[in-house]
Scaffold this active site. Structure first.
Site, PDB file in Angstrom:
ATOM      1  N   ASP A   1       4.827   0.204  11.924  1.00 54.43           N
ATOM      2  CA  ASP A   1       3.454  -0.613  11.351  1.00 54.43           C
ATOM      3  C   ASP A   1       3.146  -1.973  11.918  1.00 54.43           C
ATOM      4  OD1 ASP A   1       3.216   1.276   8.381  1.00 54.43           O
ATOM      5  OD2 ASP A   1       3.101   2.173  10.188  1.00 54.43           O
TER       6      ASP A   1
ATOM      7  N   CYS B   1      -6.216   8.065   9.438  1.00 52.56           N
ATOM      8  CA  CYS B   1      -5.958   7.262  10.642  1.00 52.56           C
ATOM      9  C   CYS B   1      -5.448   8.381  11.914  1.00 52.56           C
ATOM     10  CB  CYS B   1      -4.685   6.484  10.863  1.00 52.56           C
ATOM     11  SG  CYS B   1      -5.425   4.710  10.175  1.00 52.56           S
TER      12      CYS B   1
ATOM     13  N   LYS C   1       0.763  -1.369   0.053  1.00 55.69           N
ATOM     14  CA  LYS C   1       0.163  -0.044   0.096  1.00 55.69           C
ATOM     15  C   LYS C   1       0.805   1.235   0.012  1.00 55.69           C
ATOM     16  CE  LYS C   1      -1.719   1.638   4.018  1.00 55.69           C
ATOM     17  NZ  LYS C   1      -1.250   2.824   4.401  1.00 55.69           N
ATOM     18  N   ASN C   2       1.960   1.253   0.824  1.00 57.87           N
ATOM     19  CA  ASN C   2       2.577   2.471   0.963  1.00 57.87           C
ATOM     20  C   ASN C   2       3.580   2.803  -0.145  1.00 57.87           C
ATOM     21  OD1 ASN C   2       1.195   2.918   3.235  1.00 57.87           O
ATOM     22  ND2 ASN C   2       2.835   2.268   4.726  1.00 57.87           N
TER      23      ASN C   2
ATOM     24  N   ARG D   1      -0.934  14.444  13.273  1.00 63.80           N
ATOM     25  CA  ARG D   1      -0.113  14.100  11.943  1.00 63.80           C
ATOM     26  C   ARG D   1       0.424  15.338  11.456  1.00 63.80           C
ATOM     27  NH1 ARG D   1      -1.136   8.903  10.616  1.00 63.80           N
ATOM     28  NH2 ARG D   1       0.435   9.030   8.943  1.00 63.80           N
TER      29      ARG D   1
ATOM     30  N   ARG E   1      -8.479  -0.488   4.555  1.00 61.74           N
ATOM     31  CA  ARG E   1      -7.659   0.542   3.915  1.00 61.74           C
ATOM     32  C   ARG E   1      -6.160  -0.087   3.469  1.00 61.74           C
ATOM     33  NH1 ARG E   1      -7.176   5.673   7.784  1.00 61.74           N
ATOM     34  NH2 ARG E   1      -5.873   6.177   5.786  1.00 61.74           N
TER      35      ARG E   1
HETATM   36  C1  EPZ Z   1       4.194   6.770   6.444  1.00 68.05           C
HETATM   37  O1  EPZ Z   1       3.352   7.847   7.154  1.00 68.05           O
HETATM   38  C2  EPZ Z   1       3.132   5.630   6.431  1.00 68.05           C
HETATM   39  N1  EPZ Z   1       1.898   5.812   5.698  1.00 68.05           N
HETATM   40  C3  EPZ Z   1       2.596   5.001   7.752  1.00 68.05           C
HETATM   41  O2  EPZ Z   1       1.996   3.866   7.650  1.00 68.05           O
HETATM   42  C4  EPZ Z   1       3.967   4.732   8.568  1.00 68.05           C
HETATM   43  O3  EPZ Z   1       3.527   4.238   9.789  1.00 68.05           O
HETATM   44  C5  EPZ Z   1       4.931   5.897   8.548  1.00 68.05           C
HETATM   45  O4  EPZ Z   1       5.313   6.358   7.350  1.00 68.05           O
HETATM   46  C6  EPZ Z   1       6.156   5.633   9.453  1.00 68.05           C
HETATM   47  O5  EPZ Z   1       6.827   4.669   8.717  1.00 68.05           O
HETATM   48  C7  EPZ Z   1       2.134   5.838   4.159  1.00 68.05           C
HETATM   49  O6  EPZ Z   1       3.412   5.719   3.632  1.00 68.05           O
HETATM   50  C8  EPZ Z   1       1.035   6.348   3.246  1.00 68.05           C
HETATM   51  P1  EPZ Z   1       6.187   9.992   8.741  1.00 68.05           P
HETATM   52  P2  EPZ Z   1       4.047   9.248   7.373  1.00 68.05           P
HETATM   53  O7  EPZ Z   1       6.366  11.192   8.370  1.00 68.05           O
HETATM   54  O8  EPZ Z   1       4.312   9.415   6.187  1.00 68.05           O
HETATM   55  C9  EPZ Z   1       6.112  12.950  12.455  1.00 68.05           C
HETATM   56  C10 EPZ Z   1       0.125   2.689   7.869  1.00 68.05           C
HETATM   57  O9  EPZ Z   1      -0.197   1.794   8.694  1.00 68.05           O
HETATM   58  N2  EPZ Z   1       6.164  14.015  11.391  1.00 68.05           N
HETATM   59  O10 EPZ Z   1       7.375   9.000   8.702  1.00 68.05           O
HETATM   60  O11 EPZ Z   1       2.977  10.101   7.894  1.00 68.05           O
HETATM   61  C11 EPZ Z   1       4.806  12.149  12.518  1.00 68.05           C
HETATM   62  O12 EPZ Z   1       3.855  12.812  13.431  1.00 68.05           O
HETATM   63  C12 EPZ Z   1       0.534   3.932   7.908  1.00 68.05           C
HETATM   64  O13 EPZ Z   1       0.268   1.911   6.480  1.00 68.05           O
HETATM   65  C13 EPZ Z   1       6.225  15.421  11.766  1.00 68.05           C
HETATM   66  O14 EPZ Z   1       6.564  15.557  13.029  1.00 68.05           O
HETATM   67  O15 EPZ Z   1       4.895   8.893   8.522  1.00 68.05           O
HETATM   68  C14 EPZ Z   1       5.269  10.911  13.082  1.00 68.05           C
HETATM   69  O16 EPZ Z   1       5.249  10.971  14.432  1.00 68.05           O
HETATM   70  C15 EPZ Z   1       0.323   4.581   9.158  1.00 68.05           C
HETATM   71  N3  EPZ Z   1       6.343  16.339  10.840  1.00 68.05           N
HETATM   72  C16 EPZ Z   1       6.719  10.561  12.656  1.00 68.05           C
HETATM   73  O17 EPZ Z   1       7.227  11.812  12.250  1.00 68.05           O
HETATM   74  C17 EPZ Z   1       6.183  16.029   9.490  1.00 68.05           C
HETATM   75  O18 EPZ Z   1       6.063  16.859   8.654  1.00 68.05           O
HETATM   76  C18 EPZ Z   1       6.658   9.675  11.481  1.00 68.05           C
HETATM   77  O19 EPZ Z   1       5.984  10.271  10.468  1.00 68.05           O
HETATM   78  C19 EPZ Z   1       5.838  14.579   9.077  1.00 68.05           C
HETATM   79  C20 EPZ Z   1       5.930  13.724  10.296  1.00 68.05           C
END
Ligand code: EPZ
Length: 417
Positions: free
Chosen positions: A306, A116, A22-23, A121, A398
């Site tokens: 995840d 989610c 998916k990702n 986020r 999803r």
């Molecule tokens: C991606 O989300 C994945 N989603 C998530 O999978 C996955 O859990 C996550 O990466 C971590 O591996 C998709 O790829 C669609 P991050 P993303 O930006 O990009 C903070 C699933 O279950 N952050 O690496 O949103 C954020 O709040 C989903 O398939 C900031 O603070 O993850 C989080 O605490 C859930 N500021 C951490 O970083 C920002 O600008 C990781 O977020 C961006 C993120």
């Protein structure tokens, strides 16, 4: 609200083919927005998140159609620069369209993403990086307006945290910016490597994907390509957890072992025999799982956040105490309350969850509140004696393609109502 009825306490057996990731499919669908002509994305999973991404592309003026396991996209007729709130709210991953839309049109308007609720986020890292590439960004009343009337220019960007989404948005925006972008502390997930392979086939010049430093030499244009999405490593971790929780020997097909090293080592240390060859994984758990080594979720190649929920379900039946530390998201233990209803013994203190393994779990009515939490409840219900009812299955759908059919093919007694 769709529900699963799971009659648990039985062993599973057989083999399952992994769906596409998916990702990986989501950012690749966003990237197709930047390509001239048609892109064919093979092994694209049938998920509600993928449908949400397709609806966004159609709204923007692209043609999107499915033929078997492939999704065909042609974005030559893009005629809009905005994504309405109704479409943004369908999927958290929709922020990934920001970089693609901005580099395609020189302007992008969207509301803050929904999806989610794993805690706030924020997208501050995304916006800060796009600004350094020359975008002007206005935020008001929950609407983000990005513009780059003179196009984007390459820059040196250092991420304070290796955010997956921010890394993807930077790669998309920088691919057709003027000049070179150097991104340090980039996320290294396999899905990012897959996105870069798609983009390089389309004519981009991206070096170092999967490393901490990625260099992108901007090119003038990209053209549509054929690409096969990598297998979903989190679905693999989910099926491994189901095998371990029910003491079942399973074979997973279409596995890329290197994507699962952190997960494999946890299961091996908990007594499972795991053998991977030629894209197949055999997992043979012990009669009863031993306690898991401490699990700290980390950016790739560390233990994936995840997979935290689904492995916790397996740990609930282990011998002894397993400790989880969720370092990535602030609110990713919503499945714990529901696991307690199934008879689990778990205590949560801030980022730490302490699981005391029990001999058995018992059927109950439980409710899913996010994607991976839903998968964890299914894993636990497969091991719990009696018939459990799991509501909130729309969260599961999803990210898991036809999951009740896949589990039934492994001998599980699962009904979707
Ligand atoms: C991606 O989300 C994945 N989603 C998530 O999978 C996955 O859990 C996550 O990466 C971590 O591996 C998709 O790829 C669609 P991050 P993303 O930006 O990009 C903070 C699933 O279950 N952050 O690496 O949103 C954020 O709040 C989903 O398939 C900031 O603070 O993850 C989080 O605490 C859930 N500021 C951490 O970083 C920002 O600008 C990781 O977020 C961006 C993120």
């Amino acid at each position: 609200m769709s529900k699963y009825l799971v009659n648990g306490g039985f062993r599973l057996c057989g083999s399952a083919e992994l769906q596409g990731a998916k990702n990986s499919a989501l950012p690749i669908l966003a990237a197709s927005l930047m390509c001239g002509g048609e892109s064919v994305i093979f092994n694209c999973p049938r998920l509600s998140d993928v449908s949400a991404a397709a609806n966004i592309l159609r709204y923007l003026g692209c043609s999107v159609r499915r033929e078997g396991d492939a999704v065909l996209v042609n974005c030559d007729a893009v005629c809009r620069e905005d994504i309405p709130d109704s479409l943004m709210r369908e999927m958290r991953g929709s922020v990934i369209f920001l970089g693609a839309l901005l580099s395609r049109n020189g302007r992008a308007v969207m509301t803050f993403p929904g999806g989610c609720d794993l805690g706030p986020r924020p997208i501050d890292l995304h916006l800060k990086a796009l600004k350094s590439l020359g975008a002007q960004i206005k935020e008001r009343y929950g609407v983000i307006e990005c513009s780059a009337p003179n196009g984007l220019s390459g820059a040196k960007i250092a991420l304070s945290f290796p955010s997956v989404g921010a890394t993807e948005n930077i790669i998309l925006a920088a691919s057709t910016a003027k000049g070179t972008t150097t991104l340090t502390n980039a996320a290294r997930e396999p899905e990012i490597v897959d996105l870069c392979e798609f983009l390089n086939k389309a004519g981009a010049k991206i070096y170092g994907a999967g490393e901490g430093v990625i260099v992108i030499d901007g090119v003038k244009s990209l053209s549509g390509v054929n690409h096969t999405v990598i297998p979903d490593r989190i679905v693999a971790a989910t099926l491994m957890s189901a095998a371990a929780a029910t003491g079942s020997q399973l074979v997973l097909e279409g596995v890329i072992q290197s994507h699962l090293n952190a997960v494999i080592s946890v299961f091996e240390e908990s007594g499972c025999y795991i053998k991977c060859e030629m894209g197949k994984m055999l997992i043979k758990p012990p009669e009863r799982l031993s306690a898991m080594p401490m699990i700290r979720t980390m950016p790739y190649p560390g233990f994936p956040t995840d997979a935290q929920a689904v492995l916790m379900s397996a740990a609930c039946l282990g011998k002894g105490t397993s400790v989880f530390v969720e370092n990535i998201f602030e609110n990713r233990y919503k499945h714990v309350g529901e696991l307690l209803r199934l008879g689990a013994d778990i205590r949560v203190e801030n980022k730490v969850a302490v699981v005391n393994g029990r001999e058995k779990l018992y059927a109950a009515e439980v409710e899913a509140r996010d994607l991976r939490g839903a998968a964890a409840l299914v894993v636990a219900a497969l091991a719990a004696e009696g018939e459990s009812e799991i509501s909130g299955i729309e969260y599961l759908e999803r990210g898991y393609e036809d999951f009740e059919l896949l589990l039934s093919s492994l001998g599980a007694k699962v009904k979707r109502i």
